[in-house]
Design a protein around this motif. Structure first.
Motif, PDB file in Angstrom:
ATOM      1  N   LYS A 119      45.371 127.613 -11.089  1.00 32.60           N
ATOM      2  CA  LYS A 119      45.917 126.361 -11.650  1.00 32.60           C
ATOM      3  C   LYS A 119      47.407 126.237 -11.328  1.00 32.60           C
ATOM      4  O   LYS A 119      47.874 125.177 -10.880  1.00 32.60           O
ATOM      5  CB  LYS A 119      45.699 126.329 -13.158  1.00 32.60           C
ATOM      6  N   LEU A 120      48.154 127.327 -11.564  1.00 36.94           N
ATOM      7  CA  LEU A 120      49.594 127.276 -11.355  1.00 36.94           C
ATOM      8  C   LEU A 120      49.944 127.067  -9.884  1.00 36.94           C
ATOM      9  O   LEU A 120      50.885 126.339  -9.559  1.00 36.94           O
ATOM     10  CB  LEU A 120      50.236 128.569 -11.868  1.00 36.94           C
ATOM     11  N   LYS A 172      47.845 125.767  -7.424  1.00 38.21           N
ATOM     12  CA  LYS A 172      47.277 124.546  -6.854  1.00 38.21           C
ATOM     13  C   LYS A 172      47.941 123.295  -7.413  1.00 38.21           C
ATOM     14  O   LYS A 172      48.294 122.376  -6.653  1.00 38.21           O
ATOM     15  CB  LYS A 172      45.773 124.487  -7.121  1.00 38.21           C
ATOM     16  N   GLU A 173      48.124 123.243  -8.735  1.00 38.97           N
ATOM     17  CA  GLU A 173      48.612 122.030  -9.375  1.00 38.97           C
ATOM     18  C   GLU A 173      50.115 122.050  -9.635  1.00 38.97           C
ATOM     19  O   GLU A 173      50.697 121.035 -10.012  1.00 38.97           O
ATOM     20  CB  GLU A 173      47.860 121.804 -10.687  1.00 38.97           C
ATOM     21  N   ASN A 174      50.757 123.214  -9.467  1.00 41.84           N
ATOM     22  CA  ASN A 174      52.197 123.362  -9.691  1.00 41.84           C
ATOM     23  C   ASN A 174      52.628 122.824 -11.061  1.00 41.84           C
ATOM     24  O   ASN A 174      53.651 122.148 -11.194  1.00 41.84           O
ATOM     25  CB  ASN A 174      52.983 122.647  -8.584  1.00 41.84           C
ATOM     26  N   THR A 175      51.831 123.118 -12.072  1.00 45.36           N
ATOM     27  CA  THR A 175      52.157 122.723 -13.436  1.00 45.36           C
ATOM     28  C   THR A 175      51.576 123.729 -14.409  1.00 45.36           C
ATOM     29  O   THR A 175      50.523 124.313 -14.148  1.00 45.36           O
ATOM     30  CB  THR A 175      51.612 121.313 -13.753  1.00 45.36           C
ATOM     31  N   CYS A 176      52.285 123.930 -15.501  1.00 43.18           N
ATOM     32  CA  CYS A 176      51.792 124.827 -16.553  1.00 43.18           C
ATOM     33  C   CYS A 176      51.531 124.050 -17.839  1.00 43.18           C
ATOM     34  O   CYS A 176      51.473 124.630 -18.920  1.00 43.18           O
ATOM     35  CB  CYS A 176      52.770 125.965 -16.796  1.00 43.18           C
ATOM     36  N   ALA A 177      51.399 122.729 -17.716  1.00 41.02           N
ATOM     37  CA  ALA A 177      51.147 121.884 -18.878  1.00 41.02           C
ATOM     38  C   ALA A 177      49.866 122.320 -19.578  1.00 41.02           C
ATOM     39  O   ALA A 177      48.842 122.545 -18.938  1.00 41.02           O
ATOM     40  CB  ALA A 177      51.044 120.420 -18.456  1.00 41.02           C
ATOM     41  N   GLY A 178      49.926 122.430 -20.890  1.00 39.69           N
ATOM     42  CA  GLY A 178      48.756 122.831 -21.672  1.00 39.69           C
ATOM     43  C   GLY A 178      48.633 124.319 -21.894  1.00 39.69           C
ATOM     44  O   GLY A 178      47.757 124.758 -22.651  1.00 39.69           O
ATOM     45  N   LEU A 179      49.498 125.117 -21.256  1.00 39.24           N
ATOM     46  CA  LEU A 179      49.450 126.564 -21.430  1.00 39.24           C
ATOM     47  C   LEU A 179      50.479 127.018 -22.455  1.00 39.24           C
ATOM     48  O   LEU A 179      51.570 126.452 -22.546  1.00 39.24           O
ATOM     49  CB  LEU A 179      49.704 127.278 -20.096  1.00 39.24           C
ATOM     50  N   SER A 180      50.120 128.054 -23.189  1.00 36.84           N
ATOM     51  CA  SER A 180      51.028 128.620 -24.188  1.00 36.84           C
ATOM     52  C   SER A 180      51.723 129.842 -23.612  1.00 36.84           C
ATOM     53  O   SER A 180      51.077 130.856 -23.319  1.00 36.84           O
ATOM     54  CB  SER A 180      50.262 128.991 -25.459  1.00 36.84           C
ATOM     55  N   LEU A 181      53.033 129.738 -23.463  1.00 37.18           N
ATOM     56  CA  LEU A 181      53.810 130.890 -23.021  1.00 37.18           C
ATOM     57  C   LEU A 181      53.749 132.002 -24.059  1.00 37.18           C
ATOM     58  O   LEU A 181      53.679 133.190 -23.719  1.00 37.18           O
ATOM     59  CB  LEU A 181      55.257 130.470 -22.776  1.00 37.18           C
ATOM     60  N   LYS A 182      53.723 131.628 -25.335  1.00 35.37           N
ATOM     61  CA  LYS A 182      53.721 132.628 -26.400  1.00 35.37           C
ATOM     62  C   LYS A 182      52.424 133.441 -26.401  1.00 35.37           C
ATOM     63  O   LYS A 182      52.436 134.647 -26.650  1.00 35.37           O
ATOM     64  CB  LYS A 182      53.923 131.944 -27.751  1.00 35.37           C
ATOM     65  N   SER A 183      51.309 132.800 -26.098  1.00 36.39           N
ATOM     66  CA  SER A 183      50.049 133.548 -26.002  1.00 36.39           C
ATOM     67  C   SER A 183      50.091 134.538 -24.852  1.00 36.39           C
ATOM     68  O   SER A 183      49.599 135.669 -24.966  1.00 36.39           O
ATOM     69  CB  SER A 183      48.865 132.588 -25.803  1.00 36.39           C
ATOM     70  N   GLN A 184      50.675 134.115 -23.731  1.00 39.80           N
ATOM     71  CA  GLN A 184      50.787 135.012 -22.589  1.00 39.80           C
ATOM     72  C   GLN A 184      51.704 136.193 -22.913  1.00 39.80           C
ATOM     73  O   GLN A 184      51.437 137.330 -22.513  1.00 39.80           O
ATOM     74  CB  GLN A 184      51.319 134.247 -21.368  1.00 39.80           C
ATOM     75  N   TYR A 219      56.163 134.768 -15.650  1.00 40.73           N
ATOM     76  CA  TYR A 219      57.282 134.476 -14.742  1.00 40.73           C
ATOM     77  C   TYR A 219      57.211 133.036 -14.234  1.00 40.73           C
ATOM     78  O   TYR A 219      58.231 132.325 -14.207  1.00 40.73           O
ATOM     79  CB  TYR A 219      57.260 135.461 -13.570  1.00 40.73           C
ATOM     80  N   MET A 220      56.007 132.604 -13.847  1.00 38.15           N
ATOM     81  CA  MET A 220      55.843 131.247 -13.327  1.00 38.15           C
ATOM     82  C   MET A 220      56.174 130.197 -14.398  1.00 38.15           C
ATOM     83  O   MET A 220      56.831 129.189 -14.109  1.00 38.15           O
ATOM     84  CB  MET A 220      54.408 131.047 -12.824  1.00 38.15           C
ATOM     85  N   ILE A 221      55.722 130.433 -15.628  1.00 35.59           N
ATOM     86  CA  ILE A 221      55.982 129.464 -16.695  1.00 35.59           C
ATOM     87  C   ILE A 221      57.467 129.425 -17.050  1.00 35.59           C
ATOM     88  O   ILE A 221      58.046 128.349 -17.250  1.00 35.59           O
ATOM     89  CB  ILE A 221      55.143 129.805 -17.947  1.00 35.59           C
ATOM     90  N   ARG A 222      58.109 130.588 -17.085  1.00 38.89           N
ATOM     91  CA  ARG A 222      59.506 130.662 -17.518  1.00 38.89           C
ATOM     92  C   ARG A 222      60.485 130.156 -16.466  1.00 38.89           C
ATOM     93  O   ARG A 222      61.542 129.607 -16.813  1.00 38.89           O
ATOM     94  CB  ARG A 222      59.862 132.101 -17.888  1.00 38.89           C
TER      95      ARG A 222
END
Length: 272
Positions: A66-67, A69-81, A119-122
């Motif tokens: 997802k990260l 292909k779509e170059n977006t992290c919308a809808g993902l929880s950084l805190k869960s990761q 790393y990708m989300i941050r």
């Protein structure tokens, strides 16, 4: 195919109309039926734990896809990761100092991919991170898990600190998905790859829970004795059951959405 979907729609509609107590009863019966089926299908129940780790890795792989292909992290929880990386790091440490086996390698691979997602989300995809939706305070789970681990931990011959770490990662794993569920609760719409990832977590949790329950049944309770005395053996089983039921409701709507041909999962209010 249309007939199958109509049948599934009729069943899901009937289940949705039932009162909460009936739904809980149906969930318990379905879980017990699945356990009985797994007991006869899987000869070596240790394979269930390996399968749980493999499914978790598949879920992480879907996130990576997802990260990238779509170059977006919308809808993902950084805190869960971050919570996932925390309990995996602690469990990896415990594996090295207490019992090194195939699970150690699986945890190492899962931790590496989880750190890459963080790393990708941050950094790379920070602009698409929904920080205002990811508003679950992680100290709500980290502190209670740490306190619980201080008082209820294994009674093995290992060093006390290692036993506390072991208990901490068991408790934290059970609730690490809560921030992700909060994000989905806030958005109400879950895009496909995120839904696939959370469903993979649900399957992994169920397989892990099934592994422990079947091991206890096959050993006629001797496994609980081997884990130690006091409340710790019961807490291990409770943790496995809790993390399974936390995701059960979401998995129900996921399966319903897939069979209904919907690519985007829409959650009704009060699901998560």
């Amino acid at each position: 195919m249309r007939g199958e979907r109509n049948t599934i729609h009729v069943i899901t509609s009937w289940v949705r109309r039932q009162p909460p107590k009936v739904k809980a009863f149906l969930a318990v019966v379905s879980g017990m039926a699945a356990l009985v089926l797994l007991r006869f299908i899987v000869n070596d129940h240790d394979n269930l734990f390996i399968a749980a780790e493999a499914v978790h890795s598949i879920g992480i792989s879907l996130l990576i896809y997802k990260l990238m292909k779509e170059n977006t992290c919308a809808g993902l929880s950084l805190k869960s990761q971050e919570l996932t990386a925390m309990f995996l790091a602690v469990r990896l440490y415990c594996s090295f100092v207490m019992e090194y086996d195939i699970h150690t390698l699986l945890d190492l691979a899962t931790l590496a991919t989880t750190l890459w997602v963080i790393y990708m989300i941050r950094f790379n995809l920070k602009s698409s991170y929904m920080e205002e939706k990811d508003n679950f305070p992680i100290y709500y789970v980290v502190i209670p898990c740490a306190v619980l681990a201080l008082f209820i931990h294994p009674s093995t011959s290992h060093h006390l600190l290692n036993r506390i770490f072991w208990a901490f990662c068991v408790y934290l794993e059970a609730v690490s998905v809560l921030p992700q569920l909060r994000v989905m609760q806030n958005t109400r719409i879950v895009e496909p790859f995120t839904a696939h990832y959370v469903f993979a977590l649900g399957v992994a949790r169920f397989l892990s829970c099934a592994h422990w329950v079947l091991q206890v049944l096959d050993s006629r309770g001797h496994l609980l004795v081997a884990l130690g005395y006091g409340l710790w053996p019961s807490m291990v089983l409770i943790s496995e059951i809790v993390q399974t039921f936390i995701l059960a409701d979401f998995c129900y709507y996921y399966v319903k959405s897939v069979f209904g041909g919907q690519l985007v999962l829409r959650l009704p209010s009060g699901v998560v």
